[in-house]
Motif scaffolding. Structure first.
Motif, mmCIF file in Angstrom:
data_model
loop_
_atom_site.group_PDB
_atom_site.id
_atom_site.type_symbol
_atom_site.label_atom_id
_atom_site.label_comp_id
_atom_site.label_asym_id
_atom_site.label_seq_id
_atom_site.Cartn_x
_atom_site.Cartn_y
_atom_site.Cartn_z
ATOM 1 N N LEU A 91 0.827 -1.204 0.000
ATOM 2 C CA LEU A 91 0.000 0.000 0.000
ATOM 3 C C LEU A 91 0.866 1.261 0.000
ATOM 4 O O LEU A 91 0.549 2.248 -0.680
ATOM 5 C CB LEU A 91 -0.930 0.003 1.218
ATOM 6 N N SER A 92 1.956 1.227 0.767
ATOM 7 C CA SER A 92 2.845 2.392 0.802
ATOM 8 C C SER A 92 3.530 2.590 -0.548
ATOM 9 O O SER A 92 3.710 3.728 -0.993
ATOM 10 C CB SER A 92 3.887 2.225 1.907
ATOM 11 N N ASP A 93 3.884 1.477 -1.224
ATOM 12 C CA ASP A 93 4.482 1.593 -2.557
ATOM 13 C C ASP A 93 3.499 2.229 -3.539
ATOM 14 O O ASP A 93 3.877 3.108 -4.336
ATOM 15 C CB ASP A 93 4.896 0.208 -3.080
ATOM 16 N N GLU A 94 2.244 1.785 -3.488
ATOM 17 C CA GLU A 94 1.235 2.354 -4.377
ATOM 18 C C GLU A 94 0.985 3.826 -4.055
ATOM 19 O O GLU A 94 0.821 4.651 -4.963
ATOM 20 C CB GLU A 94 -0.070 1.564 -4.251
ATOM 21 N N ALA A 95 0.967 4.147 -2.758
ATOM 22 C CA ALA A 95 0.748 5.539 -2.355
ATOM 23 C C ALA A 95 1.880 6.433 -2.851
ATOM 24 O O ALA A 95 1.641 7.534 -3.377
ATOM 25 C CB ALA A 95 0.619 5.630 -0.839
#
Length: 316
Positions: A91-95
């Motif tokens: 999720l942090s990578d996508e964010a």
């Protein structure tokens, strides 16, 4: 004012504040993600003995402050905390991917007029532009898989905590039910006299929330006291045994007073009572609340602990 005009006004207000909200998100989110990753990397790089020392210190001096949160972490370890870590990383990578794309979009000047495109459109168009950017840049399957993993582990944690704190939950529900009848009989009529008739339907609901909150507070305070004592004893023993291992690693023996194995001495047990007393005294001293200025940094833990309490006490 009609309901349509109210809805239109609310929509206009939402659109008006969309630009500063988007700017705040794109500014704050990278800082939070980067800081969290650095803290986690630092935590993983520490030697095992030092990790145990930190864990023992937290349990000894703060075990009664965040009892449910710590129990949730322990339950998550058996329910798939590695899956949650991977999901949060995804999720942090996508964010970060979306934020980087948003920053490039903010600097874009497709018509080459010397002005940024986002500065030449109104708030509504900006909101639609950013929404389209998010939908086109994100990986929906990755997001869905990450959220599914988190939700699956969350359900297992809630199930474990519901059983673990069944007695406390039962006490909280009993107290709230006990309070509900006198509140409905004595308080509700008084409130209805001062509240406009249009809002009468909200009174039983709000009073129900209040009685549940009171019941939760009383029941969880009792549980907190018990947890504070037990966690202080457990954490104190972890501290002393970690200190013995660290001393042995650095060849500190105090002229043979500190043995290689904690099983060969009672020093760890004796010192653990000192640390346990200090931990219990400290938690009662701060009244099971994080003192200033630590509360400025630990407020997410406080919020998380309360939300988990509410989730397992009021499953509906």
């Amino acid at each position: 004012m009609s309901s349509e005009s109210k809805a239109k006004k609310a929509k206009e207000g939402l659109v008006k504040f969309s630009k500063p909200v988007i700017q705040a998100i794109t500014t704050i989110t990278p800082v939070v993600i980067t800081t969290s990753q650095k803290v986690w990397a630092c935590y993983k790089s520490l030697p095992e003995d030092y990790l145990q020392l930190i864990i023992g210190f937290i349990f000894c001096f703060f075990g009664g402050v965040f009892p449910v949160l710590f129990a949730a972490v322990e339950a998550a370890k058996h329910g798939g905390i590695s899956d949650v870590a991977k999901a949060l990383n995804d999720l942090s990578d996508e964010a970060m991917k979306i934020i980087e794309a948003s920053k490039k979009d903010d600097d874009a000047d497709e018509d080459n007029d010397g002005k940024k495109d986002v500065d030449q459109i109104d708030a509504k168009a900006l909101l639609l532009r950013k929404t389209n950017l998010v939908l086109t840049k994100m990986n929906p399957q990755k997001i869905d898989s990450a959220l599914s993993s988190i939700y699956r582990v969350w359900l297992s944690v809630v199930a474990v905590l519901t059983l673990k704190f069944a007695q406390t939950i039962s006490l909280a529900v009993s107290i709230s039910h006990f309070l509900k009848k006198p509140v409905d009989h004595f308080v509700e009529p008084l409130v209805k006299e001062v509240v406009p008739d249009d809002y009468d339907k909200w009174i039983p609901v709000v009073l129900g929330w209040i009685t549940k909150s009171i019941g939760m507070s009383i029941a969880w305070y009792i549980n907190t006291v018990i947890t504070a004592v037990t966690s202080a004893l457990t954490g104190a023993l972890i501290i002393t045994r970690s200190l013995l291992k660290i001393a042995h690693r650095h060849n500190i023996t105090l002229e043979g007073l500190i043995p290689k194995n904690h099983e060969d001495t009672y020093i760890d047990e004796a010192l653990s009572y000192v640390f346990a007393f200090m931990g219990i005294w400290f938690q009662f001293k701060i009244r099971f609340d994080v003192p200033f200025p630590l509360n400025l940094f630990l407020w997410p833990m406080e919020m998380g602990d309360y939300l988990i309490r509410w989730a397992i006490t009021n499953p509906n």
